[in-house]
Scaffold this motif. Structure first.
Motif, PDB file in Angstrom:
ATOM      1  N   LEU A 153      82.147 126.380  36.934  1.00  0.00           N
ATOM      2  CA  LEU A 153      81.907 125.244  36.033  1.00  0.00           C
ATOM      3  C   LEU A 153      81.614 123.990  36.837  1.00  0.00           C
ATOM      4  CD1 LEU A 153      81.894 124.114  33.158  1.00  0.00           C
ATOM      5  CD2 LEU A 153      84.366 123.727  33.377  1.00  0.00           C
ATOM      6  N   LYS A 154      82.300 123.847  37.965  1.00  0.00           N
ATOM      7  CA  LYS A 154      82.070 122.671  38.793  1.00  0.00           C
ATOM      8  C   LYS A 154      80.673 122.671  39.374  1.00  0.00           C
ATOM      9  CE  LYS A 154      83.954 120.219  42.790  1.00  0.00           C
ATOM     10  NZ  LYS A 154      85.010 120.202  43.848  1.00  0.00           N
ATOM     11  N   SER A 155      80.214 123.868  39.822  1.00  0.00           N
ATOM     12  CA  SER A 155      78.872 123.929  40.423  1.00  0.00           C
ATOM     13  C   SER A 155      77.779 123.688  39.384  1.00  0.00           C
ATOM     14  CB  SER A 155      78.665 125.292  41.093  1.00  0.00           C
ATOM     15  OG  SER A 155      78.727 126.348  40.128  1.00  0.00           O
ATOM     16  N   LEU A 156      78.088 123.993  38.108  1.00  0.00           N
ATOM     17  CA  LEU A 156      77.095 123.754  37.039  1.00  0.00           C
ATOM     18  C   LEU A 156      77.090 122.301  36.577  1.00  0.00           C
ATOM     19  CD1 LEU A 156      77.532 126.958  34.833  1.00  0.00           C
ATOM     20  CD2 LEU A 156      75.631 126.413  36.379  1.00  0.00           C
ATOM     21  N   THR A 157      78.236 121.650  36.541  1.00  0.00           N
ATOM     22  CA  THR A 157      78.312 120.276  36.052  1.00  0.00           C
ATOM     23  C   THR A 157      78.030 119.247  37.134  1.00  0.00           C
ATOM     24  OG1 THR A 157      80.711 120.266  36.452  1.00  0.00           O
ATOM     25  CG2 THR A 157      79.948 120.888  34.236  1.00  0.00           C
ATOM     26  N   HIS A 158      78.218 119.638  38.378  1.00  0.00           N
ATOM     27  CA  HIS A 158      78.029 118.679  39.468  1.00  0.00           C
ATOM     28  C   HIS A 158      76.624 118.055  39.472  1.00  0.00           C
ATOM     29  CE1 HIS A 158      78.583 116.755  43.332  1.00  0.00           C
ATOM     30  NE2 HIS A 158      77.493 117.365  43.791  1.00  0.00           N
ATOM     31  N   PRO A 159      75.541 118.837  39.288  1.00  0.00           N
ATOM     32  CA  PRO A 159      74.202 118.231  39.367  1.00  0.00           C
ATOM     33  C   PRO A 159      73.640 117.748  38.014  1.00  0.00           C
ATOM     34  CG  PRO A 159      73.974 120.593  39.311  1.00  0.00           C
ATOM     35  CD  PRO A 159      75.443 120.318  39.200  1.00  0.00           C
ATOM     36  N   LEU A 160      74.484 117.715  36.952  1.00  0.00           N
ATOM     37  CA  LEU A 160      73.956 117.363  35.614  1.00  0.00           C
ATOM     38  C   LEU A 160      73.510 115.904  35.498  1.00  0.00           C
ATOM     39  CD1 LEU A 160      76.268 119.263  33.094  1.00  0.00           C
ATOM     40  CD2 LEU A 160      73.906 119.755  33.737  1.00  0.00           C
ATOM     41  N   LEU A 161      73.939 115.070  36.442  1.00  0.00           N
ATOM     42  CA  LEU A 161      73.534 113.664  36.356  1.00  0.00           C
ATOM     43  C   LEU A 161      72.019 113.517  36.350  1.00  0.00           C
ATOM     44  CD1 LEU A 161      74.265 110.672  36.312  1.00  0.00           C
ATOM     45  CD2 LEU A 161      74.350 110.741  38.828  1.00  0.00           C
ATOM     46  N   VAL A 162      71.359 114.308  37.199  1.00  0.00           N
ATOM     47  CA  VAL A 162      69.891 114.205  37.280  1.00  0.00           C
ATOM     48  C   VAL A 162      69.218 114.582  35.957  1.00  0.00           C
ATOM     49  CG1 VAL A 162      67.820 115.119  38.405  1.00  0.00           C
ATOM     50  CG2 VAL A 162      69.832 114.496  39.776  1.00  0.00           C
ATOM     51  N   PRO A 163      69.538 115.730  35.336  1.00  0.00           N
ATOM     52  CA  PRO A 163      68.899 116.046  34.052  1.00  0.00           C
ATOM     53  C   PRO A 163      69.171 115.005  32.973  1.00  0.00           C
ATOM     54  CG  PRO A 163      69.929 118.002  34.969  1.00  0.00           C
ATOM     55  CD  PRO A 163      70.369 116.858  35.823  1.00  0.00           C
ATOM     56  N   PHE A 164      70.445 114.482  32.940  1.00  0.00           N
ATOM     57  CA  PHE A 164      70.742 113.463  31.932  1.00  0.00           C
ATOM     58  C   PHE A 164      69.933 112.182  32.181  1.00  0.00           C
ATOM     59  CE2 PHE A 164      74.735 115.847  30.945  1.00  0.00           C
ATOM     60  CZ  PHE A 164      74.478 116.005  29.589  1.00  0.00           C
ATOM     61  N   MET A 165      69.801 111.833  33.447  1.00  0.00           N
ATOM     62  CA  MET A 165      68.982 110.653  33.776  1.00  0.00           C
ATOM     63  C   MET A 165      67.525 110.875  33.370  1.00  0.00           C
ATOM     64  SD  MET A 165      70.428 109.426  37.500  1.00  0.00           S
ATOM     65  CE  MET A 165      69.165 108.171  37.580  1.00  0.00           C
ATOM     66  N   MET A 166      67.015 112.088  33.627  1.00  0.00           N
ATOM     67  CA  MET A 166      65.631 112.380  33.258  1.00  0.00           C
ATOM     68  C   MET A 166      65.438 112.351  31.742  1.00  0.00           C
ATOM     69  SD  MET A 166      64.159 112.572  36.107  1.00  0.00           S
ATOM     70  CE  MET A 166      65.415 111.472  36.807  1.00  0.00           C
ATOM     71  N   LEU A 167      66.473 112.836  31.000  1.00  0.00           N
ATOM     72  CA  LEU A 167      66.396 112.788  29.538  1.00  0.00           C
ATOM     73  C   LEU A 167      66.351 111.335  29.049  1.00  0.00           C
ATOM     74  CD1 LEU A 167      66.468 114.190  26.773  1.00  0.00           C
ATOM     75  CD2 LEU A 167      68.980 114.178  26.923  1.00  0.00           C
ATOM     76  N   ALA A 168      67.219 110.504  29.650  1.00  0.00           N
ATOM     77  CA  ALA A 168      67.244 109.089  29.263  1.00  0.00           C
ATOM     78  C   ALA A 168      65.916 108.415  29.596  1.00  0.00           C
ATOM     79  CB  ALA A 168      68.397 108.375  29.964  1.00  0.00           C
ATOM     80  N   ILE A 169      65.392 108.730  30.799  1.00  0.00           N
ATOM     81  CA  ILE A 169      64.097 108.148  31.182  1.00  0.00           C
ATOM     82  C   ILE A 169      63.005 108.605  30.221  1.00  0.00           C
ATOM     83  CG2 ILE A 169      62.300 108.181  32.954  1.00  0.00           C
ATOM     84  CD1 ILE A 169      64.550 108.270  35.053  1.00  0.00           C
ATOM     85  N   GLY A 170      63.011 109.889  29.877  1.00  0.00           N
ATOM     86  CA  GLY A 170      61.993 110.419  28.966  1.00  0.00           C
ATOM     87  C   GLY A 170      62.045 109.769  27.596  1.00  0.00           C
ATOM     88  N   ILE A 171      63.284 109.603  27.071  1.00  0.00           N
ATOM     89  CA  ILE A 171      63.429 108.961  25.756  1.00  0.00           C
ATOM     90  C   ILE A 171      62.955 107.506  25.803  1.00  0.00           C
ATOM     91  CG2 ILE A 171      65.102 108.208  24.039  1.00  0.00           C
ATOM     92  CD1 ILE A 171      66.737 110.722  24.668  1.00  0.00           C
ATOM     93  N   THR A 172      63.371 106.800  26.867  1.00  0.00           N
ATOM     94  CA  THR A 172      62.974 105.392  26.999  1.00  0.00           C
ATOM     95  C   THR A 172      61.456 105.249  27.078  1.00  0.00           C
ATOM     96  OG1 THR A 172      65.041 104.901  28.153  1.00  0.00           O
ATOM     97  CG2 THR A 172      63.244 103.299  28.371  1.00  0.00           C
ATOM     98  N   VAL A 173      60.855 106.073  27.932  1.00  0.00           N
ATOM     99  CA  VAL A 173      59.400 106.009  28.081  1.00  0.00           C
ATOM    100  C   VAL A 173      58.706 106.369  26.773  1.00  0.00           C
ATOM    101  CG1 VAL A 173      57.416 107.061  29.239  1.00  0.00           C
ATOM    102  CG2 VAL A 173      59.443 106.424  30.553  1.00  0.00           C
TER     103      VAL A 173
END
Length: 574
Positions: A153-173
């Motif tokens: 679970l740690k190895s899966l959640t550790h890099p989630l910041l990047v996808p969430f940032m990309m989602l936020a960037i995509g929505i904003t754009v």
């Protein structure tokens, strides 16, 4: 994003004006340039990384994708097919992220480039944002699943910041792009409407120019201060006639304009343009332009222009050359005057001698009847000749005095009673109200004589003719009603036209030239009044004229030194 891309091409060419292939290449360039900088920086600061196969494959794939952007004929493929490029960009970014490890932090943020491209493309708005987020998630999770370490679970959640940032960037754009595209649609719609209006305005301007050049009437448009806004070719020609010697562009006040038959210089305040500046609208205002022998007679008219709020913003004037018409009118008047005088002299002699013979005692019945016929017909001819003379010479100036319309009407009725009795017509007079009026009694009597005479002439035996006078509210009114042959609608429209007679009147033996009603209308209008006719074929006619009790207008001949001239030579107010 377009502004960034405009900067990349030094703003020399607008991004939206490029071809589809050019836009695809320019959208890929930010990522390719960034990875090129990373490659150069790695060569300088981390040379061992260059030998990493994932690093090399990442750079090679990026180069291939850039080449595909340049070489693939995107305009020949289905339009959204170019979105395959930003989706494939996640592959070299993922390889670069894995190849650099912890040496280059933040490499995963390069995913912002394809995410922005997808969200700003305007194609599949929601799907493109979701696709960018999922691709970013795949970029960080696939290495976890393919790695040698156990998936936790740690190895899966550790890099989630990047996808969430990309989602936020995509929505904003996406939100910003949607707003910009809506604004662009509005601007484009307004631009299309503006272009349409400009094209329509251009067509109207060309049409107006063609019409203005084609008409043989001088047209002049001035603003509220009298400055020339528009002047057509014909007006330029007419204006040259009035130029003073040695002055090619004088002010309007120095143009050589004349009145009173072309012999008197027209005062500046009475000139058409000055009247227009004062806000006056007029028609058939005659001026004489230029010096003899090149002098021309112009009939001018003016119509004010107003804006949407009703404020005056200028005037359009028309100048019609009526020189030949005026010459023809003068020739006609001279002819009528000459013929009328030539007829009047022998008719007066015939009437005089017939009256002397009628005074002879012991005339036989046949002789007395013959002399009566001579006197009656000569009297009719003299009346016709007098009408012709008035028509040719025009009505002289009015001589208004305080008078009583009832008394004038009674005089006309009394004078007409013998003719009414001879024709078996009952003639009555009625009056009601205050009938005091300032008028020229002789001219008003002439109107009544004409109307009563016509009513008697066109009435059948046993018919009634009623003369009714009423007054009040500052006006006096006279109504002459008969039970004669009447007129239809077409005949009523022409009844006040000079020399007009109805077909029924021409077929009958009733004498007349068709001048009496036209002269009556002229007299009434010069008093500032009006005259009308109500009639129905076979049911008689009603003529009504109204006069202002205060008298005719102060200017009952012409305005200033110019004026409206009727074809008979008489002058009246414009």
């Amino acid at each position: 994003m377009e502004k960034v891309l405009d900067l990349l091409i030094l703003n020399r060419v607008k991004f939206h004006t490029l071809s589809l292939r050019g836009r695809v290449v320019m959208s890929q360039l930010p990522l390719s340039i960034t990875m090129l900088f990373l490659c150069v920086g790695t060569w300088i600061f981390y040379p061992p990384l260059l030998s990493d196969p994932q690093f090399g494959l990442s750079m090679a794939l990026n180069a291939v994708l850039l080449a595909a952007c340049l070489l693939v004929p995107w305009d020949k493929l289905p339009y959204p097919s170019f979105l395959l490029i930003p989706l494939l960009d996640f592959v070299p970014i993922a390889l670069l992220r894995e190849g650099t490890g912890s040496l280059l932090t933040g490499v995963g943020l390069l995913a912002a480039f394809p995410v922005i491209w997808l969200a700003a493309s305007g194609q599949f708005p929601r799907l493109s944002v979701i696709a960018g987020a999922l691709a970013s998630l795949a970029m960080v999770w696939i290495p976890v699943f393919l790695g040698e370490a156990a998936v936790t679970l740690k190895s899966l959640t550790h890099p989630l910041l990047v996808p969430f940032m990309m989602l936020a960037i995509g929505i904003t754009v996406r939100v910003m792009t949607a707003s910009m595209m809506e604004q662009q649609r509005v601007v484009e719609a307004k631009d299309a409407e503006l272009r349409r209006l400009l094209a329509a305005s251009g067509r109207r301007e060309r049409l107006l120019s063609a019409v203005m050049s084609a008409v043989d009437v001088g047209v002049l448009a001035v603003d509220e201060d009298g400055n020339t806004v528009l002047r057509n070719r014909r007006q330029e020609e007419l204006r040259r006639l009035a130029l003073p010697p040695g002055d090619a562009d004088p002010p309007e006040s120095r143009l050589e304009l004349y009145a009173d038959g072309g012999s008197t210089v027209m005062p500046v305040q009475n000139r058409p343009i000055r009247r227009a500046v004062r806000g006056e609208s007029f028609s058939e205002y005659f001026i004489w332009m230029g010096r003899k022998p090149r002098q021309r007679v112009l009939s001018t008219s003016a119509q004010a222009m107003v804006d949407d709020t009703g404020q005056r913003e200028g005037t359009v004037l028309a100048f019609s050359d009526v020189t030949e018409l005026m010459a023809a009118v003068e020739a006609k008047n001279d002819f009528l005057s000459s013929v009328s005088h030539e007829l009047r002299t022998p008719l007066t002699s015939i009437q005089g001698y017939a009256e002397l013979l009628a005074m002879t005692p012991d005339l036989s019945p046949n002789m007395a009847s013959g002399l009566d016929t001579i006197l009656r017909n000569s009297d009719q001819l003299l009346t016709l000749v007098k009408d012709l003379l008035v028509t040719a010479a025009g009505i002289s100036d009015l001589q208004p005095v305080q008078a009583d319309l009832a008394a004038i009407a009674l005089q006309a009725v009394v004078a007409a009673e013998p003719r009414a009795a001879a024709g078996g017509v009952t003639l009555t007079a009625q009056s009601e109200g205050d009938l005091g009026v300032v008028c020229d009694p002789s001219r008003v009597r002439q109107v009544l004589d004409n109307l009563v005479s016509n009513a008697i002439k066109y009435s059948t035996q046993g018919g009634d003719v009623t003369v009714s006078c009423t007054g009040g509210d500052g006006v006096v009114k006279c109504r002459i009603a008969d039970e004669g042959m009447g007129m239809d609608a077409e005949e009523r429209r022409n009844v006040f036209t000079r020399f007009f007679r109805t077909p029924a009147a021409r077929r009958s033996s009733i004498p007349g030239l068709g001048l009496g009603l036209a002269l009556s209308k002229d007299i009434v209008e010069r008093h500032g009044g009006s005259i009308s006719c109500e009639s129905e074929a076979g049911a008689g006619s009603v003529f009504t004229f109204t006069l202002p009790a205060a008298g005719p207008p102060q200017e009952n001949d012409a305005v200033g030194a110019g004026g409206r001239v009727v074809p008979t030579g008489a002058q009246s107010k414009p």
